[in-house]
Design a protein around this motif. Structure first.
Motif, PDB file in Angstrom:
ATOM      1  N   TYR A 135       1.659   1.090  -6.913  1.00 47.75           N
ATOM      2  CA  TYR A 135       2.540   1.547  -7.986  1.00 47.75           C
ATOM      3  C   TYR A 135       3.511   2.585  -7.443  1.00 47.75           C
ATOM      4  CZ  TYR A 135       4.196   3.750 -12.269  1.00 47.75           C
ATOM      5  OH  TYR A 135       4.986   4.256 -13.258  1.00 47.75           O
ATOM      6  N   LEU A 136       4.792   2.433  -7.783  1.00 49.98           N
ATOM      7  CA  LEU A 136       5.826   3.398  -7.425  1.00 49.98           C
ATOM      8  C   LEU A 136       6.485   3.912  -8.699  1.00 49.98           C
ATOM      9  CD1 LEU A 136       7.508   1.534  -4.411  1.00 49.98           C
ATOM     10  CD2 LEU A 136       5.723   3.305  -4.336  1.00 49.98           C
ATOM     11  N   GLY A 137       6.417   5.224  -8.920  1.00 44.05           N
ATOM     12  CA  GLY A 137       6.973   5.823 -10.122  1.00 44.05           C
ATOM     13  C   GLY A 137       8.047   6.846  -9.785  1.00 44.05           C
ATOM     14  N   ALA A 165       3.223   7.974  -6.591  1.00 44.18           N
ATOM     15  CA  ALA A 165       2.867   6.694  -5.976  1.00 44.18           C
ATOM     16  C   ALA A 165       1.356   6.556  -6.030  1.00 44.18           C
ATOM     17  CB  ALA A 165       3.360   6.610  -4.541  1.00 44.18           C
ATOM     18  N   ILE A 166       0.864   5.307  -6.153  1.00 45.90           N
ATOM     19  CA  ILE A 166      -0.576   5.036  -6.216  1.00 45.90           C
ATOM     20  C   ILE A 166      -0.910   3.917  -5.247  1.00 45.90           C
ATOM     21  CG2 ILE A 166      -2.506   4.315  -7.654  1.00 45.90           C
ATOM     22  CD1 ILE A 166      -0.860   5.343 -10.062  1.00 45.90           C
ATOM     23  N   ALA A 179       8.400   6.193 -15.973  1.00 46.55           N
ATOM     24  CA  ALA A 179       8.715   4.786 -15.748  1.00 46.55           C
ATOM     25  C   ALA A 179       8.452   4.456 -14.289  1.00 46.55           C
ATOM     26  CB  ALA A 179      10.162   4.478 -16.116  1.00 46.55           C
ATOM     27  N   GLY A 180       7.984   3.231 -14.040  1.00 48.94           N
ATOM     28  CA  GLY A 180       7.705   2.825 -12.671  1.00 48.94           C
ATOM     29  C   GLY A 180       7.432   1.347 -12.566  1.00 48.94           C
ATOM     30  N   LEU A 181       7.106   0.900 -11.356  1.00 48.80           N
ATOM     31  CA  LEU A 181       6.934  -0.517 -11.047  1.00 48.80           C
ATOM     32  C   LEU A 181       5.644  -0.751 -10.289  1.00 48.80           C
ATOM     33  CD1 LEU A 181       8.204  -3.416 -10.932  1.00 48.80           C
ATOM     34  CD2 LEU A 181       9.165  -2.739  -8.707  1.00 48.80           C
ATOM     35  N   TRP A 182       4.835  -1.705 -10.799  1.00 54.42           N
ATOM     36  CA  TRP A 182       3.689  -2.215 -10.056  1.00 54.42           C
ATOM     37  C   TRP A 182       4.180  -3.354  -9.157  1.00 54.42           C
ATOM     38  CZ3 TRP A 182      -0.914   0.135 -10.053  1.00 54.42           C
ATOM     39  CH2 TRP A 182      -1.252   0.954 -11.138  1.00 54.42           C
ATOM     40  N   SER A 185       4.989  -5.719 -12.429  1.00 54.45           N
ATOM     41  CA  SER A 185       5.030  -5.219 -13.804  1.00 54.45           C
ATOM     42  C   SER A 185       5.846  -3.936 -13.855  1.00 54.45           C
ATOM     43  CB  SER A 185       3.627  -4.927 -14.336  1.00 54.45           C
ATOM     44  OG  SER A 185       2.826  -6.078 -14.382  1.00 54.45           O
ATOM     45  N   THR A 186       6.728  -3.837 -14.844  1.00 54.77           N
ATOM     46  CA  THR A 186       7.417  -2.585 -15.138  1.00 54.77           C
ATOM     47  C   THR A 186       6.637  -1.855 -16.221  1.00 54.77           C
ATOM     48  OG1 THR A 186       9.576  -3.515 -14.587  1.00 54.77           O
ATOM     49  CG2 THR A 186       9.555  -1.544 -15.970  1.00 54.77           C
ATOM     50  N   MET A 187       6.340  -0.587 -16.002  1.00 49.51           N
ATOM     51  CA  MET A 187       5.515   0.167 -16.951  1.00 49.51           C
ATOM     52  C   MET A 187       6.256   1.409 -17.444  1.00 49.51           C
ATOM     53  SD  MET A 187       1.537   1.350 -16.698  1.00 49.51           S
ATOM     54  CE  MET A 187       1.750   2.639 -15.470  1.00 49.51           C
TER      55      MET A 187
END
Length: 290
Positions: free
Chosen positions: A124-126, A97-98, A143-146, A164-166
């Motif tokens: 951000y959650l990964g 997580a960020i 993979a994670g989601l902003w 955003s999906t990253m």
């Protein structure tokens, strides 16, 4: 390593100046040498202190937008990583997580923007981090989601206004058995959602690379990044002008083994930019293992 896009407000202001659109969340330059190498099982804190100094705005054809258009964006991205003892697809499984904190000051005379804001940026959650390790190589997939939790009501607000999906993939290769010489490349791909106005920024690809050499107690090397908008923007005000940027720099890494700490410092200069801000980036990173 991931961090929210510290130039988001600048990109939004550039929209008014040249028709460029906001890009994704990920800021290039936060990863350097051995960026794709996932650490062993454990809990980690990574603090990224980043300063991006904007010296100009660049039009779709790479030409400089007339006028005095400068700014400074400073971010402290607090990243929390847990690498478990479990395996998935033969890799070490982890999550992250960020939580970024940002200060942005913009003076863009051409679009008529003068604004300064501070606050918590998009989080951000990964839930998926996979790290593989070979005799002379490391690889990562993630993979994670902003999220869009932060305010985006002003030009210098810390939020992007959309999710955003990253997806992430990368490889570090060690050219010798002692692992004193390495080359690495880390790619991020972002799929952006619509904002409240129905505008969807184009997808974005970021590639960061590094060539490093260990000199006993410390390591040094050459680093760089490239970023491309890979699809057209959609929705109100969208254009077919796509953004891109390229930069090169240097990095120094110093471990404090007894304290479980790594200290990193890097500086980048952008030498080619289209449809976005152009400037220089300085990064200091603290990595602490628990």
């Amino acid at each position: 390593m991931k961090v929210t896009h510290i130039a988001s407000a600048a990109a939004l202001a550039l929209l008014a100046a040249t028709g460029a659109q906001a890009d994704g969340h990920y800021v290039p330059g936060v990863e350097g040498m051995q960026g794709p190498s996932v650490p062993p099982a454990g809990m980690y804190y990574l603090g990224y202190l980043v300063n991006y100094s904007i010296d100009s705005l660049r039009a779709p054809g790479s030409s400089k937008v007339p006028g005095h258009n400068t700014g400074t964006v400073t971010a402290l991205a607090n990243r929390f990583v847990w690498v478990t003892n479990h395996k998935l697809l033969g890799a070490d499984y982890g999550m992250e997580a960020i939580v970024p904190v940002m200060r942005t000051s913009l003076t863009f005379n051409t679009p008529g923007v003068s604004d300064s804001r501070s606050g918590v940026g998009d989080v951000y959650l990964g839930p998926l981090v996979l790290g593989w390790h070979g005799p002379q190589w490391d690889a990562v997939a993630a993979a994670g989601l902003w999220l869009d939790n932060a305010s985006d009501s002003h030009p210098a607000s810390p939020g992007k206004g959309f999710k955003s999906t990253m997806l992430t993939g990368g490889l570090t290769y060690y050219f010798d058995g002692a692992k004193t010489l390495s080359g690495s490349a880390l790619a991020r791909y972002e799929f952006n959602s619509k904002n409240d106005d129905g505008f969807r920024p184009g997808q974005q690809l970021t590639v960061e690379w590094g060539l490093g050499k260990s000199f006993g107690a410390f390591s040094a090397g050459v680093v760089g990044y490239s970023q491309w908008q890979t699809s057209d923007d959609k929705g109100p005000g969208a254009t077919t002008d796509r953004a891109r940027r390229h930069a090169v720099g240097a990095e120094l890494v110093y471990p404090i083994a007894g304290a479980g700490v790594f200290l990193k410092a890097a500086a980048y200069k952008e030498f080619s930019v289209r449809n976005n801000t152009k400037g220089s980036l300085v990064r200091f990173t603290l990595v602490k293992a628990f």
